[in-house]
Design a protein around this motif. Sequence first.
Motif, PDB file in Angstrom:
ATOM      1  N   ASP A 122       0.817  -1.221   0.000  1.00 21.68           N
ATOM      2  CA  ASP A 122       0.000   0.000   0.000  1.00 21.68           C
ATOM      3  C   ASP A 122       0.848   1.266   0.000  1.00 21.68           C
ATOM      4  O   ASP A 122       0.494   2.263  -0.645  1.00 21.68           O
ATOM      5  CB  ASP A 122      -0.939   0.009   1.209  1.00 21.68           C
ATOM      6  CG  ASP A 122      -2.121  -0.935   1.062  1.00 21.68           C
ATOM      7  OD1 ASP A 122      -2.357  -1.421  -0.065  1.00 21.68           O
ATOM      8  OD2 ASP A 122      -2.798  -1.204   2.079  1.00 21.68           O
ATOM      9  N   ARG A 123       1.969   1.249   0.720  1.00 22.23           N
ATOM     10  CA  ARG A 123       2.776   2.470   0.803  1.00 22.23           C
ATOM     11  C   ARG A 123       3.446   2.812  -0.529  1.00 22.23           C
ATOM     12  O   ARG A 123       3.710   3.988  -0.817  1.00 22.23           O
ATOM     13  CB  ARG A 123       3.806   2.376   1.933  1.00 22.23           C
ATOM     14  CG  ARG A 123       4.966   1.444   1.702  1.00 22.23           C
ATOM     15  CD  ARG A 123       5.851   1.328   2.941  1.00 22.23           C
ATOM     16  NE  ARG A 123       6.566   2.552   3.256  1.00 22.23           N
ATOM     17  CZ  ARG A 123       7.801   2.836   2.832  1.00 22.23           C
ATOM     18  NH1 ARG A 123       8.448   1.976   2.052  1.00 22.23           N
ATOM     19  NH2 ARG A 123       8.400   3.957   3.186  1.00 22.23           N
ATOM     20  N   ILE A 127       2.854   6.576  -1.671  1.00 19.34           N
ATOM     21  CA  ILE A 127       3.987   7.479  -1.914  1.00 19.34           C
ATOM     22  C   ILE A 127       4.035   7.878  -3.389  1.00 19.34           C
ATOM     23  O   ILE A 127       4.280   9.043  -3.719  1.00 19.34           O
ATOM     24  CB  ILE A 127       5.302   6.798  -1.482  1.00 19.34           C
ATOM     25  CG1 ILE A 127       5.306   6.609   0.040  1.00 19.34           C
ATOM     26  CG2 ILE A 127       6.504   7.607  -1.918  1.00 19.34           C
ATOM     27  CD1 ILE A 127       6.427   5.733   0.556  1.00 19.34           C
ATOM     28  N   ASN A 128       3.800   6.913  -4.260  1.00 16.85           N
ATOM     29  CA  ASN A 128       3.617   7.173  -5.691  1.00 16.85           C
ATOM     30  C   ASN A 128       4.727   8.050  -6.259  1.00 16.85           C
ATOM     31  O   ASN A 128       4.475   9.061  -6.922  1.00 16.85           O
ATOM     32  CB  ASN A 128       2.254   7.832  -5.921  1.00 16.85           C
ATOM     33  CG  ASN A 128       1.820   7.751  -7.373  1.00 16.85           C
ATOM     34  OD1 ASN A 128       2.269   6.875  -8.108  1.00 16.85           O
ATOM     35  ND2 ASN A 128       0.948   8.660  -7.783  1.00 16.85           N
ATOM     36  N   LEU A 129       5.953   7.668  -6.045  1.00 20.01           N
ATOM     37  CA  LEU A 129       7.097   8.437  -6.502  1.00 20.01           C
ATOM     38  C   LEU A 129       7.174   8.416  -8.030  1.00 20.01           C
ATOM     39  O   LEU A 129       7.056   7.362  -8.642  1.00 20.01           O
ATOM     40  CB  LEU A 129       8.387   7.844  -5.922  1.00 20.01           C
ATOM     41  CG  LEU A 129       9.650   8.672  -6.109  1.00 20.01           C
ATOM     42  CD1 LEU A 129       9.634   9.875  -5.178  1.00 20.01           C
ATOM     43  CD2 LEU A 129      10.879   7.811  -5.847  1.00 20.01           C
ATOM     44  N   ALA A 134       5.447   2.169  -8.225  1.00 19.89           N
ATOM     45  CA  ALA A 134       3.978   2.157  -8.275  1.00 19.89           C
ATOM     46  C   ALA A 134       3.491   1.802  -9.671  1.00 19.89           C
ATOM     47  O   ALA A 134       2.399   1.233  -9.832  1.00 19.89           O
ATOM     48  CB  ALA A 134       3.419   3.513  -7.833  1.00 19.89           C
ATOM     49  N   GLY A 135       4.297   2.115 -10.682  1.00 19.96           N
ATOM     50  CA  GLY A 135       3.922   1.780 -12.049  1.00 19.96           C
ATOM     51  C   GLY A 135       3.782   0.299 -12.301  1.00 19.96           C
ATOM     52  O   GLY A 135       3.123  -0.109 -13.260  1.00 19.96           O
ATOM     53  N   GLN A 438       0.713   6.764 -18.595  1.00 20.64           N
ATOM     54  CA  GLN A 438       0.977   8.067 -17.983  1.00 20.64           C
ATOM     55  C   GLN A 438       2.041   7.975 -16.908  1.00 20.64           C
ATOM     56  O   GLN A 438       2.823   8.894 -16.705  1.00 20.64           O
ATOM     57  CB  GLN A 438      -0.319   8.630 -17.389  1.00 20.64           C
ATOM     58  CG  GLN A 438      -1.300   9.142 -18.428  1.00 20.64           C
ATOM     59  CD  GLN A 438      -0.715  10.270 -19.261  1.00 20.64           C
ATOM     60  OE1 GLN A 438      -0.619  10.176 -20.486  1.00 20.64           O
ATOM     61  NE2 GLN A 438      -0.302  11.339 -18.597  1.00 20.64           N
ATOM     62  N   GLN A 439       2.062   6.859 -16.193  1.00 22.34           N
ATOM     63  CA  GLN A 439       3.061   6.660 -15.146  1.00 22.34           C
ATOM     64  C   GLN A 439       3.927   5.475 -15.545  1.00 22.34           C
ATOM     65  O   GLN A 439       3.439   4.357 -15.683  1.00 22.34           O
ATOM     66  CB  GLN A 439       2.376   6.390 -13.798  1.00 22.34           C
ATOM     67  CG  GLN A 439       3.343   6.263 -12.635  1.00 22.34           C
ATOM     68  CD  GLN A 439       2.619   5.977 -11.336  1.00 22.34           C
ATOM     69  OE1 GLN A 439       1.788   5.073 -11.274  1.00 22.34           O
ATOM     70  NE2 GLN A 439       2.922   6.742 -10.306  1.00 22.34           N
ATOM     71  N   ASN A 440       5.220   5.735 -15.739  1.00 20.89           N
ATOM     72  CA  ASN A 440       6.088   4.657 -16.177  1.00 20.89           C
ATOM     73  C   ASN A 440       7.468   4.813 -15.558  1.00 20.89           C
ATOM     74  O   ASN A 440       7.740   5.759 -14.819  1.00 20.89           O
ATOM     75  CB  ASN A 440       6.148   4.591 -17.706  1.00 20.89           C
ATOM     76  CG  ASN A 440       6.662   5.876 -18.322  1.00 20.89           C
ATOM     77  OD1 ASN A 440       7.698   6.402 -17.915  1.00 20.89           O
ATOM     78  ND2 ASN A 440       5.939   6.393 -19.316  1.00 20.89           N
ATOM     79  N   ALA A 441       8.346   3.885 -15.865  1.00 22.43           N
ATOM     80  CA  ALA A 441       9.667   3.846 -15.244  1.00 22.43           C
ATOM     81  C   ALA A 441      10.572   4.972 -15.702  1.00 22.43           C
ATOM     82  O   ALA A 441      11.628   5.206 -15.114  1.00 22.43           O
ATOM     83  CB  ALA A 441      10.338   2.501 -15.530  1.00 22.43           C
ATOM     84  N   LEU A 442      10.165   5.682 -16.749  1.00 22.03           N
ATOM     85  CA  LEU A 442      11.006   6.730 -17.320  1.00 22.03           C
ATOM     86  C   LEU A 442      10.634   8.119 -16.829  1.00 22.03           C
ATOM     87  O   LEU A 442      11.361   9.073 -17.096  1.00 22.03           O
ATOM     88  CB  LEU A 442      10.913   6.692 -18.850  1.00 22.03           C
ATOM     89  CG  LEU A 442      11.293   5.355 -19.492  1.00 22.03           C
ATOM     90  CD1 LEU A 442      11.000   5.385 -20.977  1.00 22.03           C
ATOM     91  CD2 LEU A 442      12.751   5.045 -19.236  1.00 22.03           C
TER      92      LEU A 442
END
Length: 525
Positions: A122-123, A127-129, A134-135, A438-442
């Motif tokens: 969950d964290r 945190i969703n850095l 999170a991706g 939209q959210q990826n490792a890059l």
Amino acid sequence: MFKRNRCLRPAVVMASISLVAGCGVFSDDDPAAQGPIVVGTTSAPSTLDPAASWDGSWELFRNIYQTLLAYPNGVSTPQPDAAESCKFTDTTNTTYRCELRSGMKFADGDTLDAQAVKHSIDRIRAINLPGGPAGLLGSLDRVQAIGDREIVFHLNKPDATFPFVLATPAMSIVDPDDYPARSLRKDDKVVGSGPYVLRSYEEGKGAELVRNDRYKGFAHRRNDAVTIRYFQDSSAMVKALKSRQIDVTYRGLAADDIIDLQRHDSTDLELVEGAGTDISYLVFNPKDSWAGKTAVRRAVAQVVDRAAIAHEVYKDTVDPLYSMVPKGLTGHTTGFFDDFGDPSTDKARKILTGAGITQPVPLTLWYTTDRYGSETARQFQELKSQLEGSGLFKITLKSRPWKTYVTGYQKGEYPVFGRGWFPDFPDPDNFIAPFVGQQNALGTPYPAPEITKDLLPKSRGESDRASVVKEFERAQQVLVDDARLLPLWQGKQYVAANVDISGGERALDPSTIMMMWELSRKTSW
């Protein structure tokens, strides 16, 4: 010269090159013999908190933290580690249940229970850095802890790759008492439940690992302690190996040093070589005024000579790569070669003039100085030479150390930048999904709706991964058409060690992370 030793138990397909002939001539049953094994690498962690890492920090995490699933020696699909068992409990691949081993403890004695697992997953999402792990959890709806030992993962869509995600070190289980639910841990301490305890750590310098007596999992530790030394370049690392200041080198061996080790006329060193799935590629920032133009990207793709990079810079210790999915994995294609053929200035000029671009295109290419090996700077000099040699581009090169480099690309500061990718797990999904959405490792959004909304969901609904060839072939073609990611080469794996060290040939898991517990000293002839 070196002889080949074929008596291997590889985690990936490997060949050992050494002057020492024969197999099974040493005993490695005494894990405490002659003190810690010292491993050298050029891949230092960027963080000690799993919620912040989608990079080479995982190499340390695998040894000090624990995940529900991981890869015992010789297997390519995830098996229970902190868990006693895990499986999908429905026919749609949307409900995944794990039961922990009984009596699990963190290294400090705190209880490791289902709530700790839920907290750890969950964290990551809380945190969703940007550019963080999170991706990896895009298919996760919620985590349910039932009692002390049962965890149920409810997915928002079918995802046959979810067990592979749980086996990544990003999903390491952390102690809720020491890791805040909504922020990263600030110090350099670690509380995990892995095979080793992190006794000491100095950023960029080294880490001392000692046996965790509370560990419960599949790892059979063949040593009691490992010291990791972080080097800035390959030459210093190999010098330390030859002078026996370190026992093993991994990650970051330069091509010249590999060639030298292959030619090393001595009985005291061994080089283990194996097929790899790590890749090197360029990323184009769509918000940049020039890199954002499809014609510019395709013209770069038309000029770049991968074979020259592999031969001139890397001395053929890597192979040219024409797709983001490397050779050896389901669905691999040669899309960039099929579409662009051999490097051609004339074809590139036509691409640019067809888009109304008649002047040399100014591009700034960024690379990191201390992550992917000593040849990185030479690779980018070669790219600059190739692109400027066409007369179509004016190239500026810039670089930063990895820690600040990561911050820069996550903020979208670079027009074009180099990245390497060491797979999270051995599936073509892991060479497509981390780079799109939209959210990826890059840290660079890449919507690619056909991939994210159609091809990936279809492939993840299929447990038989051999049957998803069509979806991944199409996904690779989308990437070729957009040319926002430009694959350059596919690596090979090399582990160099003093000849009295065994286990190098079995120490790499399917994502090419070193399992330090497989290393041992040979104690007798």
